[in-house]
Scaffold this motif. Structure first.
Motif, PDB file in Angstrom:
ATOM      1  N   PRO A 180      -2.732   8.342  -5.738  1.00  0.00           N
ATOM      2  CA  PRO A 180      -2.837   8.037  -4.183  1.00  0.00           C
ATOM      3  C   PRO A 180      -4.281   8.143  -3.618  1.00  0.00           C
ATOM      4  O   PRO A 180      -4.320   7.599  -2.656  1.00  0.00           O
ATOM      5  CB  PRO A 180      -1.697   8.747  -3.435  1.00  0.00           C
ATOM      6  CG  PRO A 180      -0.966   9.246  -4.661  1.00  0.00           C
ATOM      7  CD  PRO A 180      -1.513   9.298  -5.892  1.00  0.00           C
TER       8      PRO A 180
ATOM      9  N   TYR B 115       9.153   4.409   5.576  1.00  0.00           N
ATOM     10  CA  TYR B 115       7.892   3.710   5.066  1.00  0.00           C
ATOM     11  C   TYR B 115       6.490   4.765   5.217  1.00  0.00           C
ATOM     12  O   TYR B 115       6.404   5.188   6.213  1.00  0.00           O
ATOM     13  CB  TYR B 115       7.501   2.442   5.805  1.00  0.00           C
ATOM     14  CG  TYR B 115       6.140   1.903   5.181  1.00  0.00           C
ATOM     15  CD1 TYR B 115       6.300   1.144   4.012  1.00  0.00           C
ATOM     16  CD2 TYR B 115       4.819   2.132   5.668  1.00  0.00           C
ATOM     17  CE1 TYR B 115       5.191   0.436   3.472  1.00  0.00           C
ATOM     18  CE2 TYR B 115       3.757   1.433   5.159  1.00  0.00           C
ATOM     19  CZ  TYR B 115       3.814   0.803   3.979  1.00  0.00           C
ATOM     20  OH  TYR B 115       2.674   0.211   3.410  1.00  0.00           O
ATOM     21  N   TYR B 116       6.232   5.168   3.777  1.00  0.00           N
ATOM     22  CA  TYR B 116       5.073   6.286   4.156  1.00  0.00           C
ATOM     23  C   TYR B 116       3.902   5.713   3.349  1.00  0.00           C
ATOM     24  O   TYR B 116       3.698   4.811   2.361  1.00  0.00           O
ATOM     25  CB  TYR B 116       5.679   7.344   3.156  1.00  0.00           C
ATOM     26  CG  TYR B 116       7.080   7.770   3.648  1.00  0.00           C
ATOM     27  CD1 TYR B 116       7.210   8.780   4.622  1.00  0.00           C
ATOM     28  CD2 TYR B 116       8.358   7.324   3.093  1.00  0.00           C
ATOM     29  CE1 TYR B 116       8.154   9.020   5.042  1.00  0.00           C
ATOM     30  CE2 TYR B 116       9.414   7.581   3.670  1.00  0.00           C
ATOM     31  CZ  TYR B 116       9.581   8.530   4.760  1.00  0.00           C
ATOM     32  OH  TYR B 116      10.931   8.845   5.141  1.00  0.00           O
ATOM     33  N   GLU B 117       2.777   6.422   3.862  1.00  0.00           N
ATOM     34  CA  GLU B 117       1.501   5.878   3.195  1.00  0.00           C
ATOM     35  C   GLU B 117       0.780   7.229   3.144  1.00  0.00           C
ATOM     36  O   GLU B 117       0.888   8.265   3.811  1.00  0.00           O
ATOM     37  CB  GLU B 117       0.590   4.935   4.095  1.00  0.00           C
ATOM     38  CG  GLU B 117       1.120   3.600   4.198  1.00  0.00           C
ATOM     39  CD  GLU B 117       0.149   2.780   4.944  1.00  0.00           C
ATOM     40  OE1 GLU B 117      -0.512   3.176   5.803  1.00  0.00           O
ATOM     41  OE2 GLU B 117       0.497   1.547   5.205  1.00  0.00           O
TER      42      GLU B 117
ATOM     43  N   TRP C  58       1.145  12.707   3.288  1.00  0.00           N
ATOM     44  CA  TRP C  58       1.681  11.387   3.735  1.00  0.00           C
ATOM     45  C   TRP C  58       2.137  11.382   4.911  1.00  0.00           C
ATOM     46  O   TRP C  58       2.662  12.329   5.549  1.00  0.00           O
ATOM     47  CB  TRP C  58       2.877  11.476   2.560  1.00  0.00           C
ATOM     48  CG  TRP C  58       2.642  11.263   1.250  1.00  0.00           C
ATOM     49  CD1 TRP C  58       2.145  12.291   0.556  1.00  0.00           C
ATOM     50  CD2 TRP C  58       2.611  10.305   0.326  1.00  0.00           C
ATOM     51  NE1 TRP C  58       1.955  11.737  -0.928  1.00  0.00           N
ATOM     52  CE2 TRP C  58       2.037  10.135  -0.832  1.00  0.00           C
ATOM     53  CE3 TRP C  58       2.881   8.592   0.830  1.00  0.00           C
ATOM     54  CZ2 TRP C  58       2.191   9.469  -1.711  1.00  0.00           C
ATOM     55  CZ3 TRP C  58       2.632   7.704  -0.166  1.00  0.00           C
ATOM     56  CH2 TRP C  58       2.360   7.933  -1.527  1.00  0.00           C
TER      57      TRP C  58
ATOM     58  N   TYR D 244       4.978   7.157  -6.012  1.00  0.00           N
ATOM     59  CA  TYR D 244       3.762   6.258  -5.796  1.00  0.00           C
ATOM     60  C   TYR D 244       3.184   5.962  -7.482  1.00  0.00           C
ATOM     61  O   TYR D 244       3.029   5.034  -7.425  1.00  0.00           O
ATOM     62  CB  TYR D 244       2.775   6.933  -4.941  1.00  0.00           C
ATOM     63  CG  TYR D 244       1.727   6.022  -4.434  1.00  0.00           C
ATOM     64  CD1 TYR D 244       1.764   5.226  -3.722  1.00  0.00           C
ATOM     65  CD2 TYR D 244       0.420   5.931  -5.329  1.00  0.00           C
ATOM     66  CE1 TYR D 244       0.573   4.390  -3.004  1.00  0.00           C
ATOM     67  CE2 TYR D 244      -0.640   5.103  -4.862  1.00  0.00           C
ATOM     68  CZ  TYR D 244      -0.490   4.294  -3.672  1.00  0.00           C
ATOM     69  OH  TYR D 244      -1.483   3.647  -3.408  1.00  0.00           O
TER      70      TYR D 244
ATOM     71  N   GLU E 168       0.623  -0.996  -0.133  1.00  0.00           N
ATOM     72  CA  GLU E 168       0.194  -0.076   0.145  1.00  0.00           C
ATOM     73  C   GLU E 168       0.777   1.286   0.115  1.00  0.00           C
ATOM     74  O   GLU E 168       0.465   2.227  -0.659  1.00  0.00           O
ATOM     75  CB  GLU E 168      -0.864  -0.062   1.206  1.00  0.00           C
ATOM     76  CG  GLU E 168      -2.035  -1.188   1.033  1.00  0.00           C
ATOM     77  CD  GLU E 168      -2.929  -0.964   2.483  1.00  0.00           C
ATOM     78  OE1 GLU E 168      -2.646  -0.172   3.298  1.00  0.00           O
ATOM     79  OE2 GLU E 168      -3.924  -1.673   2.442  1.00  0.00           O
ATOM     80  N   GLY E 169       2.094   1.330   0.722  1.00  0.00           N
ATOM     81  CA  GLY E 169       2.844   2.546   0.953  1.00  0.00           C
ATOM     82  C   GLY E 169       4.116   2.433  -0.031  1.00  0.00           C
ATOM     83  O   GLY E 169       4.121   1.541  -0.912  1.00  0.00           O
TER      84      GLY E 169
ATOM     85  N   ALA F 231      -5.773   5.978  -0.818  1.00  0.00           N
ATOM     86  CA  ALA F 231      -5.368   6.675   0.345  1.00  0.00           C
ATOM     87  C   ALA F 231      -6.523   6.364   1.511  1.00  0.00           C
ATOM     88  O   ALA F 231      -7.831   6.213   1.334  1.00  0.00           O
ATOM     89  CB  ALA F 231      -5.185   8.174   0.259  1.00  0.00           C
ATOM     90  N   LYS F 232      -6.166   5.979   2.838  1.00  0.00           N
ATOM     91  CA  LYS F 232      -7.146   5.644   3.904  1.00  0.00           C
ATOM     92  C   LYS F 232      -7.492   6.946   4.437  1.00  0.00           C
ATOM     93  O   LYS F 232      -7.127   8.005   4.502  1.00  0.00           O
ATOM     94  CB  LYS F 232      -6.362   4.954   4.895  1.00  0.00           C
ATOM     95  CG  LYS F 232      -6.000   3.489   4.280  1.00  0.00           C
ATOM     96  CD  LYS F 232      -5.431   2.896   5.545  1.00  0.00           C
ATOM     97  CE  LYS F 232      -5.081   1.309   5.240  1.00  0.00           C
ATOM     98  NZ  LYS F 232      -4.356   0.690   6.148  1.00  0.00           N
TER      99      LYS F 232
ATOM    100  N   ARG G  96       4.862   5.915   8.505  1.00  0.00           N
ATOM    101  CA  ARG G  96       4.177   4.993   9.698  1.00  0.00           C
ATOM    102  C   ARG G  96       5.502   4.272  10.520  1.00  0.00           C
ATOM    103  O   ARG G  96       5.192   3.882  11.546  1.00  0.00           O
ATOM    104  CB  ARG G  96       3.922   3.575   8.925  1.00  0.00           C
ATOM    105  CG  ARG G  96       2.230   4.095   8.208  1.00  0.00           C
ATOM    106  CD  ARG G  96       1.524   4.408   9.194  1.00  0.00           C
ATOM    107  NE  ARG G  96       0.119   4.724   8.844  1.00  0.00           N
ATOM    108  CZ  ARG G  96      -0.845   5.354   9.634  1.00  0.00           C
ATOM    109  NH1 ARG G  96      -0.553   5.740  10.947  1.00  0.00           N
ATOM    110  NH2 ARG G  96      -2.206   5.574   9.220  1.00  0.00           N
TER     111      ARG G  96
ATOM    112  N   ARG H 277      -2.838   9.572   3.311  1.00  0.00           N
ATOM    113  CA  ARG H 277      -3.754   9.709   4.080  1.00  0.00           C
ATOM    114  C   ARG H 277      -4.844  10.877   3.517  1.00  0.00           C
ATOM    115  O   ARG H 277      -4.282  12.023   3.332  1.00  0.00           O
ATOM    116  CB  ARG H 277      -3.519   9.936   5.469  1.00  0.00           C
ATOM    117  CG  ARG H 277      -4.505  10.502   6.309  1.00  0.00           C
ATOM    118  CD  ARG H 277      -5.555   9.361   6.781  1.00  0.00           C
ATOM    119  NE  ARG H 277      -4.870   8.307   7.496  1.00  0.00           N
ATOM    120  CZ  ARG H 277      -4.390   8.610   8.849  1.00  0.00           C
ATOM    121  NH1 ARG H 277      -4.944   9.555   9.540  1.00  0.00           N
ATOM    122  NH2 ARG H 277      -3.822   7.531   9.457  1.00  0.00           N
TER     123      ARG H 277
END
Length: 390
Positions: free
Chosen positions: A383, A335-337, A328, A375, A58-59, A387-388, A331, A339
């Motif tokens: 994203p 490591y990046y996700e 972003w 990404y 995911e990230g 994205a959550k 986490r 949002r």
């Protein structure tokens, strides 16, 4: 047998054509441009490149070198979510309190330079230059004469005072205690005198050459010590109410994001800079080991509490498009996700975040667009689609 072979060949051609059609191309500079065939970017004209999809993750995972190249820095959302962050452009400059100007104490000729270029380190007690001075010869002869008189008349306090005065003159004109002892031992004046460094530092300016005649008080060298530096940053006059002397700032040097420094505002220049509408603030920053040098750029973050229970992030941290806005989050290290957030009004300090972030979230405040580009290149999608929501 022929029919089966023909079917197999037909299926292989179909699979190959399907795989070819499944390829996606994008622009390295404009990742929002996506095509299913090779071509050029309609925005900048660059050739489109094939990217590798990795939708299973995911990230994004970046190593230390990639994070440094992307210039990524983060901030943590504090409990209560009443944090306002403003990023200022800053720079490191030498601390004048740790600057030493070396001038010639006597008139004479510079016969030899032991330091020949700027940037050269100098240690305390190191020889700097050798000067030929007739004035120093005269002072040395006065000292030798006073020494002999004091030796012949040890009971006479007048000769003892004259000797002390002659010795003090030599010290004031740059002679060390060791040089004076050597002069007493040899009992002979020396017109070529070596001058030693009184402080440790780095040569910032060299204003003299070998063979040059100098007058008393002529500037020769400037030494700077980098044990501590000044951080200077620019602000608009309208933002002056948000910064006060003694307020704490967070400083990040590009390339050393893992070593943020906490400093306090020590001075706010009340006058505008020439030709601009900017004021200058200043803080002193420790420089252990001298790892940073004057001239380096610095990111200065002003963190303050807001009256409203909202979060204000730097404008570069919030990415917007037709689908909405996202930031972003880091986490874990590297490591990046993405949002999804709800962005509110844009203020002088940045963009207000109405919802989507929680206390403890660590938000990327610089380098977010490069994460977005990476990404899209790796996953082939916006994203915002994955994205959550907070």
């Amino acid at each position: 047998m022929f029919l089966l072979l023909g079917c197999a060949e037909e299926q292989g051609e179909t699979s190959a054509s399907t795989a070819a059609a499944a390829k996606t191309y994008t622009c390295p500079m404009h990742p929002q441009v996506l095509q299913d065939k090779q071509g050029t970017c309609p925005v900048c004209g660059m050739d489109l490149v094939l990217f590798e999809k990795s939708a299973a993750v995911e990230g994004l995972q970046l190593n230390d070198r990639q994070r440094a190249l992307a210039n990524i820095s983060t901030m943590a959302i504090e409990t209560g979510a009443e944090t306002s962050v403003r990023q200022l452009n800053g720079r490191l400059v030498a601390n004048p309190a740790q600057t030493t100007f070396i001038t010639s104490r006597v008139a004479g000729r510079i016969d030899r330079l032991y330091v020949r270029q700027t940037g050269e380190p100098v240690s305390k007690g190191q020889p700097l230059y050798q000067i030929y001075s007739e004035d120093l010869v005269t002072l040395q002869q006065e000292f030798l004469l006073a020494t002999e008189q004091a030796a012949q008349f040890p009971e006479d306090k007048t000769f003892a005072q004259l000797l002390l005065a002659a010795r003090q003159k030599l010290i004031l004109y740059g002679q060390s205690a060791g040089q004076i002892r050597l002069l007493q031992q040899k009992r002979k004046a020396n017109p070529n005198i070596t001058i030693f460094a009184a402080e440790t530092g780095t040569v910032a300016e060299l204003s003299v050459t070998e063979g040059q005649y100098v007058a008393e008080g002529s500037p020769l060298l400037k030494l700077e010590s980098y044990n501590s530096l000044w951080v200077e940053a620019d602000i608009y006059a309208s933002e002056l109410g948000n910064i006060k002397a003694g307020q704490q700032l967070r400083v990040q040097i590009p390339g050393w994001e893992d070593q943020p420094q906490r400093v306090k505002v020590s001075f706010i220049n009340p006058a505008l800079q020439s030709g601009s509408q900017l004021l200058q603030i200043r803080a002193e920053m420790p420089n252990p080991g001298g790892i940073w040098q004057p001239g380096l750029q610095a990111k200065v973050f002003v963190e303050s509490k807001t009256d409203a229970k909202s979060i204000v992030l730097p404008a570069d941290a919030v990415l917007k498009n037709a689908a909405g806005a996202h930031v972003w989050l880091e986490r874990k290290q590297g490591y990046y996700e993405p949002r999804v957030v709800q962005a509110g009004a844009e203020r002088a300090q940045g963009v207000e975040i109405i919802s989507g972030l929680n206390p403890g979230d660590r938000v990327v405040v610089s380098g977010a667009y490069l994460l977005y580009s990476e990404y899209v290149l790796k996953k082939g999608k916006d994203p915002m689609t994955t994205a959550k929501k907070g």
